[in-house]
Design an enzyme around this catalytic site. Sequence first.
Site, mmCIF file in Angstrom:
data_model
loop_
_atom_site.group_PDB
_atom_site.id
_atom_site.type_symbol
_atom_site.label_atom_id
_atom_site.label_comp_id
_atom_site.label_asym_id
_atom_site.label_seq_id
_atom_site.Cartn_x
_atom_site.Cartn_y
_atom_site.Cartn_z
ATOM 1 N N HIS A 138 1.464 -6.342 -9.831
ATOM 2 C CA HIS A 138 0.896 -6.071 -8.533
ATOM 3 C C HIS A 138 -0.303 -5.334 -8.745
ATOM 4 O O HIS A 138 -0.680 -4.796 -9.983
ATOM 5 C CB HIS A 138 1.789 -4.663 -7.925
ATOM 6 C CG HIS A 138 1.269 -3.931 -7.095
ATOM 7 N ND1 HIS A 138 0.975 -2.575 -7.660
ATOM 8 C CD2 HIS A 138 0.958 -3.975 -5.760
ATOM 9 C CE1 HIS A 138 0.274 -2.228 -6.488
ATOM 10 N NE2 HIS A 138 0.388 -2.753 -5.675
ATOM 11 N N ARG A 171 -8.508 0.100 -2.917
ATOM 12 C CA ARG A 171 -8.737 0.179 -1.270
ATOM 13 C C ARG A 171 -9.680 1.481 -1.125
ATOM 14 O O ARG A 171 -9.871 2.375 -2.291
ATOM 15 C CB ARG A 171 -7.415 0.850 -0.719
ATOM 16 C CG ARG A 171 -6.839 1.927 -1.112
ATOM 17 C CD ARG A 171 -5.368 2.180 -0.606
ATOM 18 N NE ARG A 171 -4.616 3.234 -1.148
ATOM 19 C CZ ARG A 171 -3.929 3.060 -2.499
ATOM 20 N NH1 ARG A 171 -3.839 2.026 -3.036
ATOM 21 N NH2 ARG A 171 -3.213 4.037 -3.057
#
Length: 286
Positions: free
Chosen positions: A120, A124
């Site tokens: 993963h 952001r």
Amino acid sequence: MIELDGQQQAARDWFESLRTRICAAFEAIEREAGSDAAFEYLPWTREGEAGTAGETGGGVRGLMKGRVFEKVGVNVSTVGGAFAPDFAGTIHGAAEDPRFFATGISLVAHMANPHVPAVHMNTRFLVTTKRWFGGGADLNPPIPYAEDTAAFHAALKQACDANPPGDYDRYSKWAEEYFWIPHRNVARGVGGIFYDHLDCADDAAFGANLAFTRAVGEAFLAVFPPIVRRRMGLPASEDERATMLAYRGRYAEFNLVYDRGTLFGLRTGGNIDAILMSLPPVATWA
């Protein structure tokens, strides 16, 4: 159409360019395995809240199902709007003003061979009354190999050490705490780094935080494909595949019950399929 300022555009451009390079690297691995699998890209648009006109951003969901990558999603999005009042109080800088902007990249790969770790990665940039970066990456092997774990952590440590405000000791500990499944009292994987609220009070802070976030993406792109190539040809028994499917069940439990990114996407009107692309294609529970 969202009008972006210089910082927002710079962050968005980086996330989209990283997506392009990661997808190309993963497709190259499929070619080496004799597969013609390729990413399929689906653009989506976020509709404005009730009482507003037009769309408020959107993104592109990238999905590939191949011989090595049983299911991998690489998504980018750039959205804006206003948080619901009950949710705004939980978001950094949004308690008094619920308006927000968010742009980022999110990646989850579930592998066909149980010897190859799932992975993963998400980074952001968010704007409320504050501006900040967050994200991280973590390795999720059904069958752990110390060599792979060490290489993954070493790459992230190098990114942290070379790019203040990177703090490997703090961020790796944060990942241990975040990627924990309380109801099973086990870690989701073998860790990585997790960071949040790297505030951008001025252009200098924005530049430093973007540079660190870029370094995290570069570290991921440098370290994960070699791990895949090292393991993808290993023979796997039915028992080892069963181990992988049971592990995937735990991964799904974490993402549906505890993951902040899943909740954020659902509460901000994101694309449902893009948000839930993190779920494995097949999993088992006892």
